[in-house]
Design an enzyme around this catalytic site. Structure first.
Site, PDB file in Angstrom:
ATOM      1  NE  ARG A  54      -2.825   0.457   3.436  1.00  0.00           N
ATOM      2  CZ  ARG A  54      -2.395   1.091   4.533  1.00  0.00           C
ATOM      3  NH1 ARG A  54      -2.165   2.385   4.508  1.00  0.00           N
ATOM      4  NH2 ARG A  54      -2.199   0.430   5.662  1.00  0.00           N
ATOM      5  CE1 TYR A 107     -14.850   9.168 -17.471  1.00  0.00           C
ATOM      6  CE2 TYR A 107     -14.445   9.613 -15.161  1.00  0.00           C
ATOM      7  CZ  TYR A 107     -14.794   8.742 -16.167  1.00  0.00           C
ATOM      8  OH  TYR A 107     -15.096   7.442 -15.856  1.00  0.00           O
ATOM      9  CG  ASP A 179      -8.232  13.776 -17.170  1.00  0.00           C
ATOM     10  OD1 ASP A 179      -7.420  13.060 -17.788  1.00  0.00           O
ATOM     11  OD2 ASP A 179      -9.384  13.399 -16.863  1.00  0.00           O
ATOM     12  CE  LYS A 204     -11.014   5.154 -19.623  1.00  0.00           C
ATOM     13  NZ  LYS A 204     -11.384   6.500 -19.157  1.00  0.00           N
TER      14      LYS A 204
HETATM   15  C1  PLP Z   1     -11.865   7.088 -17.987  1.00  0.00           C
HETATM   16  C2  PLP Z   1     -11.501   8.485 -17.644  1.00  0.00           C
HETATM   17  C3  PLP Z   1     -11.304   8.867 -16.310  1.00  0.00           C
HETATM   18  C4  PLP Z   1     -11.534   7.925 -15.137  1.00  0.00           C
HETATM   19  O1  PLP Z   1     -10.586   6.926 -15.077  1.00  0.00           O
HETATM   20  P1  PLP Z   1     -10.858   5.426 -14.492  1.00  0.00           P
HETATM   21  O2  PLP Z   1      -9.584   4.728 -14.753  1.00  0.00           O
HETATM   22  O3  PLP Z   1     -12.044   4.866 -15.211  1.00  0.00           O
HETATM   23  O4  PLP Z   1     -11.137   5.595 -13.026  1.00  0.00           O
HETATM   24  C5  PLP Z   1     -10.896  10.167 -16.077  1.00  0.00           C
HETATM   25  N1  PLP Z   1     -10.724  11.056 -17.076  1.00  0.00           N
HETATM   26  C6  PLP Z   1     -10.923  10.723 -18.367  1.00  0.00           C
HETATM   27  C7  PLP Z   1     -10.706  11.749 -19.422  1.00  0.00           C
HETATM   28  C8  PLP Z   1     -11.319   9.437 -18.692  1.00  0.00           C
HETATM   29  O5  PLP Z   1     -11.535   9.127 -19.978  1.00  0.00           O
END
Ligand code: PLP
Length: 394
Positions: A54, A107, A179, A204
């Site tokens: 952790r 998002y 992000d 992603k």
């Molecule tokens: C999918 C996504 C997230 C969230 O991520 P997870 O791995 O599903 O928790 C955040 N920002 C964007 C732009 C995303 O496409």
């Protein structure tokens, strides 16, 4: 400085040296110490890698080393999902009484952090139209501590002027958190433009194979250490095997992203000339209202585009149903093309009013994979024909 493809293959070499060519999987919850002194030191080493999983694990540290070098930041931290990354970072950086600015087009999970989680904890929030840098300036208050940006945004592909927002924030002693999921560090490096902390849904493009949920946060060491401190409490720890898979995925990121960029642009160009299509949102198209800004801060425009159909909800749904290669799925960033109809996906999650404000009913989000460009374009054009024919014969 080595190139991106060299970084993804070698940046973790000295992190936890081993004679194994492929890194071993440290499938262990804990590590032993040689003596009391080493044990005590291990417990407080920020982002350490061999005390307790952790707190950190060699497989986490290897991913972090690669991501930090790709993003051009001092340090990085791996989490169990993208949402774990943003929630842990925000909880580390704000307290009750503070104010946070975010974007209207963002998002869904990030929107929920801004609209639900933070207000419940006594943190006020303001959502602005990110196409307008002045809107960020107007939203600033003496209590503002953090600005959350996302560019290109999901699913409208709007662009935020990262340099301008970073400058504004810095002048007011406010931190910025970007992000970078859609762009990846291949197409855009927010830290180079002055953004403090960068985060990803590594689920992603970074992983790229739709088989792992993971997140990363990257930024200066002092801020990352604060986020690590909070990560011990949120406990959203990525499993060692998933972390190993993520590293394996990242190795080929520089090979995959150019193909995603080519496929995204080709689909955007082809669909924008189709009679069933009202508009295509893709920052690489000269018709995108912020194309000039996109060129200034991006090296490529990614695999995600959104397409609005003339026939609204039903035509968008018919298009998805007619596609041969992209499957109907909420994710993106993998080698396989995926598509969603946000108006039907979010129907159960948002009120009718929130839904109409968030997305047009005829909008489809396409995430181009790494298939052959000609196959994807031919498929999308056939599906658009089919959707239009269905509408005219119905
Ligand atoms: C999918 C996504 C997230 C969230 O991520 P997870 O791995 O599903 O928790 C955040 N920002 C964007 C732009 C995303 O496409």
């Amino acid at each position: 400085m080595p190139g991106k493809s060299t970084i993804t293959v070698h940046a973790d070499r000295e992190t936890h040296p081993s004679r194994a060519v492929a890194p071993p999987i440290y499938q262990t919850a804990a590590f032993s110490a040689e003596d009391a002194h080493a044990f005590a030191a291990g417990a407080v080493e920020p982002r350490g890698k061999d005390f307790y999983t952790r707190f950190g694990n060699p497989n986490h540290a290897q991913v972090a080393a690669v991501v930090a070098e790709l993003e051009g930041t001092e340090a990085a931290l791996v989490t169990a999902s993208g949402m774990a990354a943003i929630t842990t970072a925000v909880l580390a950086l704000v307290s009750a009484g503070d104010h946070v600015i975010g974007q209207k087009s963002t998002y869904g999970g990030t929107a929920s952090v801004l609209l639900n989680l933070l207000p419940r904890l006594g943190v006020s929030t303001t959502l602005v139209d990110q196409r307008d840098t002045e809107a960020f300036a107007k939203a600033l208050t003496p209590k503002t501590r953090l600005i959350l940006v996302e560019t290109p945004s999901n699913p409208l592909l709007q662009i935020t002027d990262l340099r301008a927002v970073a400058e504004l924030a810095r002048a007011h002693g406010v931190l910025t958190l970007a992000d970078n999921t859609f762009a990846t560090p291949l197409n855009q490096r927010p830290a180079d433009l002055g953004i403090d902390v960068v985060w990803h849904s590594a689920t992603k493009y970074l992983n790229g194979h739709s088989d792992v949920s993971a997140g990363v946060v990257a930024g200066p060491t002092d801020i990352l250490n604060r986020i690590w401190d909070t990560s011990l409490l949120t406990g959203a720890t990525l499993g060692p095997i998933d972390s190993w898979l993520l590293l394996r995925g990242i190795r080929t990121l520089p090979l995959r992203v150019p193909r995603h960029n080519d496929n995204g642009l080709a689909l955007a160009e082809a669909l924008s000339n189709h009679p069933a299509v009202t508009r295509v949102n893709y920052p690489g198209l000269p018709t995108h209202p912020q194309h000039k800004l996109a060129i200034e801060q991006m090296n490529g425009f990614g695999g995600v585009l959104s397409v609005e159909f003339t026939g609204g909800y039903d035509m968008a749904d018919a298009f998805l149903q007619a596609l041969r290669y992209p499957r109907r799925s909420a994710s993106l960033g993998g080698v396989e093309s995926l598509a969603v109809h946000p108006a039907s996906m979010w129907a159960g999650m948002l009120s009718e009013e929130q839904l109409t404000e968030a997305v047009p009913p005829g909008l489809v989000r396409l995430a181009a994979g790494t298939e052959d460009t000609d196959d994807l374009v031919a498929d999308a054009l056939d599906a658009a024909d089919a959707a239009r024919n269905r509408a005219t014969t119905a």
